[in-house]
Design a protein around this motif. Structure first.
Motif, PDB file in Angstrom:
ATOM      1  N   MET A   1       0.825  -1.206   0.000  1.00 32.49           N
ATOM      2  CA  MET A   1       0.000   0.000   0.000  1.00 32.49           C
ATOM      3  C   MET A   1       0.865   1.265   0.000  1.00 32.49           C
ATOM      4  O   MET A   1       0.553   2.238  -0.682  1.00 32.49           O
ATOM      5  N   LEU A   2       1.956   1.228   0.766  1.00 32.99           N
ATOM      6  CA  LEU A   2       2.870   2.368   0.788  1.00 32.99           C
ATOM      7  C   LEU A   2       3.483   2.613  -0.589  1.00 32.99           C
ATOM      8  O   LEU A   2       3.654   3.764  -1.007  1.00 32.99           O
ATOM      9  N   GLY A   3       3.782   1.544  -1.296  1.00 35.96           N
ATOM     10  CA  GLY A   3       4.306   1.681  -2.654  1.00 35.96           C
ATOM     11  C   GLY A   3       3.312   2.378  -3.564  1.00 35.96           C
ATOM     12  O   GLY A   3       3.675   3.238  -4.377  1.00 35.96           O
ATOM     13  N   GLU A   4       2.043   2.035  -3.419  1.00 33.36           N
ATOM     14  CA  GLU A   4       1.010   2.683  -4.225  1.00 33.36           C
ATOM     15  C   GLU A   4       0.831   4.143  -3.824  1.00 33.36           C
ATOM     16  O   GLU A   4       0.690   5.022  -4.686  1.00 33.36           O
ATOM     17  N   LEU A   5       0.858   4.419  -2.528  1.00 36.18           N
ATOM     18  CA  LEU A   5       0.744   5.802  -2.059  1.00 36.18           C
ATOM     19  C   LEU A   5       1.937   6.648  -2.510  1.00 36.18           C
ATOM     20  O   LEU A   5       1.790   7.821  -2.860  1.00 36.18           O
ATOM     21  N   ARG A   6       3.109   6.033  -2.521  1.00 42.05           N
ATOM     22  CA  ARG A   6       4.307   6.727  -2.994  1.00 42.05           C
ATOM     23  C   ARG A   6       4.134   7.167  -4.438  1.00 42.05           C
ATOM     24  O   ARG A   6       4.485   8.290  -4.805  1.00 42.05           O
ATOM     25  N   THR A   7       3.564   6.302  -5.268  1.00 43.93           N
ATOM     26  CA  THR A   7       3.328   6.637  -6.669  1.00 43.93           C
ATOM     27  C   THR A   7       2.352   7.801  -6.797  1.00 43.93           C
ATOM     28  O   THR A   7       2.578   8.726  -7.586  1.00 43.93           O
ATOM     29  N   VAL A   8       1.275   7.773  -6.019  1.00 48.02           N
ATOM     30  CA  VAL A   8       0.297   8.868  -6.052  1.00 48.02           C
ATOM     31  C   VAL A   8       0.953  10.177  -5.633  1.00 48.02           C
ATOM     32  O   VAL A   8       0.795  11.211  -6.291  1.00 48.02           O
ATOM     33  N   ALA A   9       1.699  10.151  -4.524  1.00 48.56           N
ATOM     34  CA  ALA A   9       2.371  11.359  -4.047  1.00 48.56           C
ATOM     35  C   ALA A   9       3.359  11.884  -5.087  1.00 48.56           C
ATOM     36  O   ALA A   9       3.446  13.092  -5.321  1.00 48.56           O
TER      37      ALA A   9
END
Length: 83
Positions: free
Chosen positions: A24-32
Motif C-alpha cells: 500500500m505504501l508503494g502505491e501511495l508513494r506513486t500517487v504522491a
C-alpha cells in the motif's frame, strides 16, 4: 453461534500484514510522486523502506524498550548566552 453469523476469518500473520502495508505504501508513494508532493513522497518512501527492512529482518518490528543511549543524555547549558 447464529447460523447467519459468519465465523471470523483467520488472523493474518504479522509478516503478511507488514507485506500488505509495504504494498500500500508503494502505491501511495506513486500517487504522491504523480502529484508532486515531494515531502509526502519522501516520508512514504521512508515507511516503505522501513517495512522492507522489517520483512528482511534488518530491523525489529518494534523499538519499544530499546532506547538510544544518546537520548538519555541530559542537556546541560554551558552558561548564559548574550545576543
Amino acid at each position: 453461534m447464529n447460523s447467519k453469523t459468519k465465523p471470523a476469518p483467520p488472523p493474518h500473520s504479522t509478516e503478511e500484514n507488514i507485506a500488505y502495508l509495504r504494498q500500500m505504501l508503494g502505491e501511495l508513494r506513486t500517487v504522491a510522486n504523480n502529484e508532486g508532493a515531494d515531502m509526502l513522497r519522501y516520508l512514504i518512501e521512508m515507511a516503505y523502506v522501513e517495512a522492507g527492512d522489517i520483512l528482511t529482518g534488518l530491523r525489529p518490528l518494534s523499538v519499544r524498550g530499546h532506547r538510544d543511549p544518546a537520548v538519555d543524555v541530559a542537556f546541560k547549558a554551558t552558561g548564559k548566552f548574550k545576543l
